[in-house]
Every structure is written in C-alpha cells, then in structure tokens.
Design an enzyme around this catalytic site. Structure first.
Site, short mmCIF file in Angstrom:
data_model
loop_
_atom_site.label_atom_id
_atom_site.label_comp_id
_atom_site.label_asym_id
_atom_site.label_seq_id
_atom_site.Cartn_x
_atom_site.Cartn_y
_atom_site.Cartn_z
N PRO A 112 41.66 49.10 42.15
CA PRO A 112 41.99 48.23 43.27
C PRO A 112 42.14 46.77 42.82
O PRO A 112 41.41 46.32 41.94
CB PRO A 112 40.82 48.40 44.24
N GLY A 116 37.04 43.32 41.39
CA GLY A 116 35.96 43.20 40.42
C GLY A 116 36.00 44.26 39.34
O GLY A 116 35.09 44.34 38.51
N SER A 119 41.39 44.67 37.41
CA SER A 119 42.77 45.16 37.59
C SER A 119 43.77 44.25 36.89
O SER A 119 44.68 44.73 36.21
CB SER A 119 43.10 45.25 39.08
N ASP A 164 37.14 40.03 30.36
CA ASP A 164 37.91 41.09 31.01
C ASP A 164 39.01 41.62 30.08
O ASP A 164 39.21 42.83 29.94
CB ASP A 164 38.59 40.58 32.28
C1 MEV Z 1 36.07 37.88 36.79
O1 MEV Z 1 36.35 39.27 36.58
C2 MEV Z 1 34.94 37.46 35.90
C3 MEV Z 1 34.62 35.98 35.95
O2 MEV Z 1 33.50 35.78 35.08
C4 MEV Z 1 35.77 35.11 35.51
C5 MEV Z 1 36.09 35.28 34.03
O3 MEV Z 1 35.23 35.68 33.24
O4 MEV Z 1 37.24 34.92 33.65
C6 MEV Z 1 34.19 35.55 37.34
#
Ligand code: MEV
Length: 328
Positions: A112, A116, A119, A164
């Site tokens: 999705p 979180g 994606s 990520d």
């Molecule tokens: C977002 O998936 C994760 C955060 O830590 C931002 C990032 O690490 O770029 C909020």
C-alpha cells in the site's frame, strides 16, 4: 519489456531518528513492487499503474509532474507516486548518460502507498534497476541503492535516510547509520502487520519532527533515546531474544507517539495487538496512518486485528531475503 521487483519493509526500530544520524533497523518483507519498462523512441515518460492502492491511473508527461491525472484520489498520493517515478527516471538518464531516454513504465505493487511499508523505495529501486538494464547498463546493488536514495532525497526535499532504499535493494535485515549501511543477521521473527487503510505524508511528518526537535531539547533527547533503543535492539537481535525485541518495540512506539507521528488508528491497532498478547507492537515508517508491526508467534494478534474496527487488512509478514530481483 524489462522487469524488476523489489520488496517493501518494516522498521523494527529507528524510523525518524535515522534522519538525524541515529541507527535504524528495517527488515525487507515479502510484499513487492514490480516495475516493467519499455524504452520509447522519444523523451516522453508514460506511467501506468492499476494497483498502487490508487484506483488506477495512466499518466503521460514529459519530464515534469505538472500535468496531474484526472482521478479521484488524494492529490498528495498521486503527486508522491509520480514524483518518485519521475525522479527515478532522472537518475537513470544521468547514470546511463542518456539524457533523452523515454520510457513506458508499468507499475504493479502489493505494497500500500504511503503506509509505512516502503512502497516508494520499492518502486524506485525496481524502476531504476529495470530502466538501466533496458538501456544495457547493469548497476551494482550499492550503486542502485545510492541512486534510489538520491531519488528519495530529491522528492522529500533533502530529508531522507538511506534506510528504506538500501533495505529494498539488498533485502534481509539491515542496519543503517548515516551513510553506513550493512546487512545484519536476524532470527525468524513472527511479524504481524495491521493496516488501517490510510497513509501518512512522509515529508510533512519528517518536517514536524524536525520542528519539535529544533524547539525543545527534550524532543532532541527523545530522538537520541530512540537511538539507544536501536542499539539495545541490535543486541537482542544478535541474541535471538524475541521477548526483549517486543519490549523495545513497545518503548520505540511510545517515543514516536511523543514526537507526534502516531495517530488514533495506529494507537488502537498497537493496543489491540498488545491486549491480544503480542510481545510488542509499534507503528512502522513515517506514521500518521498506515501500518503497525507486531511480534506474535501465536495467531491471537492476527485474530484481534481482523475484528478491530478501523483495521482494514492484517497479514503475517515473512522476511524477504532477496532484495531487487530481475524478472526478465
Ligand atoms: C520513512 O519510511 C522513514 C523515515 O525515517 C524517513 C526516512 O528515513 O527517510 C520517517
């Protein structure tokens, strides 16, 4: 058509704090984005997607996201999806030395959007891999992760960590601290994911934490304390101590709440998991809305979340050992 896939991820620990140089531990999960590309004979980029958790859109544009598609979904999600693909292709043009390369891009994803589970990183990693290969250039995993990181950095106004994109490119469990990214060993983890059907705006949530951190020394201390939790979590991971991991995840969620990035539906899923006997539960990713991750070796958390009003989907998640995958 050249196609690649890349996995999504959950954060066991450390989102948000990782933006300020604290360590984080994301784990790739077996939910993938698949991107197919076909070079065009002009410099146009055409993007098709039926299932980025949007209603489906087809967009034609040439090097900018100004022309918005006419569809009935939150504009920020469409902007985000288009912005990431657009910038990924800019990276491809640069790294291949083909500034006028145009592509037909098709995206399918079981992750999705904005929830979180990484994606955007998965789409970006798979898109860069497929498009560079379509032009006859093979990037190393390290270079692919770097280009994907540059993409997120550009789209998120210079506020992104490597977590990520590195995790999606390499797969497995990883540890990221600034530019130091490495694979780490993780025991089999009984991960359960709950999804409230919503999404968070990563850029706005990251900016909110930055503001709190600038304004209050105790918010800066909270960010540093998340770093302490991650370091303790690494020891628990190395020891295979799943109960301790759960306790630390609970603590991490509390600190993320204090930084203002949780929300009612995320909190209610976290509490439902805890009350069902999960070893621990926390939001994953930028927050606001989207997903939580719980640790529960029994079916209880899955059952509790399935019947929780406001939880739209729940599923156990398997660690994805493989990162980017060349499909054809
Ligand atoms: C977002 O998936 C994760 C955060 O830590 C931002 C990032 O690490 O770029 C909020």
């Amino acid at each position: 058509m050249t196609r690649s896939s890349a996995p999504g991820k959950v954060y066991l620990f450390g989102e948000h704090a990782v933006v300020y140089g604290e360590p984080a531990v994301p784990c790739a999960i077996e939910r993938r984005a698949r991107v197919g590309v076909e070079p065009r004979d002009d410099a146009t980029l055409r993007v098709h997607s039926d299932d980025l958790s949007l209603d489906g859109f087809t967009v034609e544009y040439a090097g900018s996201t100004d022309g918005k598609p006419d569809i009935d979904v939150a504009e920020s999600l469409v902007d985000a999806a288009m912005g990431y693909v657009d910038e990924a292709i800019a990276q491809v043009r640069e790294v291949t030395g083909e500034p006028d390369a145009g592509f037909e891009v098709t995206i399918e994803s079981d992750i999705p959007l904005g929830a979180g589970l990484g994606s955007s990183a998965a789409v970006v990693v798979a898109a860069i891999d497929a498009a560079t290969r379509a032009l006859g250039v093979e990037l190393s995993t390290a270079e692919l992760a770097e280009r994907a990181y540059q993409t997120e950095l550009a789209v998120q106004d210079g506020q992104a960590s490597r977590a990520d994109t590195f995790c999606s490119a390499t797969g497995g469990a990883v540890r990221v601290e600034g530019s130091d990214c490495r694979a780490i060993d993780a025991p089999d983890l009984p991960l359960v994911i709950g999804f409230d059907g919503g999404a968070g705006d990563t850029g706005a949530l990251v900016a909110g934490v930055r503001q709190l951190r600038d304004e209050y020394s105790f918010a800066a201390d909270t960010v540093a304390s998340i770093g302490d939790i991650v370091r303790q979590g690494e020891t628990a991971l190395a020891d295979g101590d799943v109960a301790e991991l759960g306790r630390l995840m609970d603590f991490n969620h509390g600190l993320l709440s204090a930084l203002g990035v949780s929300g009612r539906s995320l909190d209610s899923m976290v509490w439902a998991a805890r009350e069902a006997g999960a070893l621990g539960a926390k939001l994953t990713g930028a927050g606001g809305g989207g997903c939580i991750v719980a640790l529960d070796p029994t079916p209880e958390t899955e059952t509790a979340l399935r019947y929780l009003p406001g939880c739209e989907d729940v599923f156990p998640a398997e660690l994805a050992d493989e990162g980017v995958r060349q499909l054809e």
